[in-house]
Design an enzyme around this catalytic site. Sequence first.
Site, mmCIF file in Angstrom:
data_model
loop_
_atom_site.group_PDB
_atom_site.id
_atom_site.type_symbol
_atom_site.label_atom_id
_atom_site.label_comp_id
_atom_site.label_asym_id
_atom_site.label_seq_id
_atom_site.Cartn_x
_atom_site.Cartn_y
_atom_site.Cartn_z
ATOM 1 C CG HIS A 1 -2.996 21.233 -21.249
ATOM 2 N ND1 HIS A 1 -2.942 20.969 -22.592
ATOM 3 C CD2 HIS A 1 -2.412 20.164 -20.648
ATOM 4 C CE1 HIS A 1 -2.357 19.797 -22.792
ATOM 5 N NE2 HIS A 1 -2.026 19.284 -21.618
ATOM 6 C CG ASP B 1 -1.879 1.117 1.287
ATOM 7 O OD1 ASP B 1 -1.745 2.056 0.475
ATOM 8 O OD2 ASP B 1 -2.778 1.084 2.141
ATOM 9 C CG HIS C 1 3.745 13.340 -19.914
ATOM 10 N ND1 HIS C 1 3.824 14.675 -19.605
ATOM 11 C CD2 HIS C 1 2.426 13.048 -19.937
ATOM 12 C CE1 HIS C 1 2.612 15.181 -19.467
ATOM 13 N NE2 HIS C 1 1.733 14.210 -19.650
ATOM 14 C CD GLU D 1 1.973 13.646 -23.270
ATOM 15 O OE1 GLU D 1 0.924 13.048 -23.510
ATOM 16 O OE2 GLU D 1 1.988 14.842 -22.875
#
Length: 441
Positions: free
Chosen positions: A290, A46, A128, A174
């Site tokens: 973004h 975990d 990424h 990426e």
Amino acid sequence: MRLSVPRHAAAVAAFALAGLLASGAPTASAAPAAPTAPVSALAAPDLPLANVKAHLSQFQTIATSNGGNRAHGRAGYKASLDYVKAKLDAAGFTTSVQQFTSSGATGYNLIADWPGGDVNQTVMAGAHLDSVSSGPGINDNGSGSAAVLETALAVSRAQLQPAKHLRFGWWGAEELGLVGSKYYVNSLPSTERSKISGYLNFDMIGSSNPGYFVYDDDPVIEQTFKDYFAGIGVPTEIETEGDGRSDHASFKNVGIPVGGLFTGASRTKSSAQAQMWGGTAGQAFDRCYHSSCDTTSNINDTALDRNSDAIAHAVWTLSTGTTVPPGDAYETTADVTVPDAGAAVTSTVTVSGRSGNAPAALKVGVDIKHTWRGDLVVDLLAPDGTAYRLKNSSGSDSADNVITTYTVDASAETANGAWKLRVQDVARYDTGYIDSWKLTF
């Protein structure tokens, strides 16, 4: 995660023979101590949520100190990579930094290998590491990067000795079109690509209004994730918003089995999804996608915790299984020209020394170079002549090459004998050849 991806990535014409991992020599730490328990006694841990969030805090600090982002070509990206690398080096991984150039700037991939395991069966997990230039990218994709890092550190803490080799990757650029992961995959000789038995991708796993999405690519990897979430009572859906838009596409395009997890980006959560998972219907899964507000405040702790543990579960489950015995792969690399709009041609792989029938999940890996793959019809022919259709022709499929792995239920066929790959070009103007193909039992 980037906004879009071209429908077809340019086919790889040749692979650089300069090293599996990177330019520059790897930095190795001292060999880890012997494990305290055998593999069979070790269960997937975990992962401490606090540890994963501590990595995210470091990424936030790095972004804040470097113009507010961790984008390709910016100081914040390299500082993020240096942070991850230092953690891995101290934990006993063999690390390598791979350089590439994109948009006039130097980019970097980071690869980390855990000692031991069958290198002919490598399980790889990656994410990424870059953000967009408009924000620090803590969910996109600090979340995936941090969880993969903590999974790797958990491997070290457990001193895991998996049957399969473990490799982890953090990709640059990426957001500019999967540049870093494409560079890595294209730099691998075909013999090295064939050693990667699965690539697991994690891009945005802590969205503030999360869903629980699983990639529907390789069925074994997909089921591994579904089983984990079913075990904790969390329903999942097939991931569609980011399909082909993250680094798994670079691996999938060359026939490597892929899978992964995702909690949603700019799409809106439906009422049914809100009822199933909680959260707010009518709002984006990640309202800061973004954007400058993609900070540590943009993370849902529950989603991050669940997905991080699912990553550890998959890495443990897929790497500690029994290795495939020698001789289970049969391959030919003899080129066979496929005539333009001509008769079908065949390439033969002979299987011997096996008992009984072929498996219900026979893997057929094909590498056919062709300038318009929609022209091609591809079949597998069993030793008794039974044909199994692998691919139909399609006038709308204008991409190059057929480089993929098909699964065939061949359980009715005797394993031993001459198996053939039959390829026919059914339209004019484009040409190609069978480069190689193999059967994996």
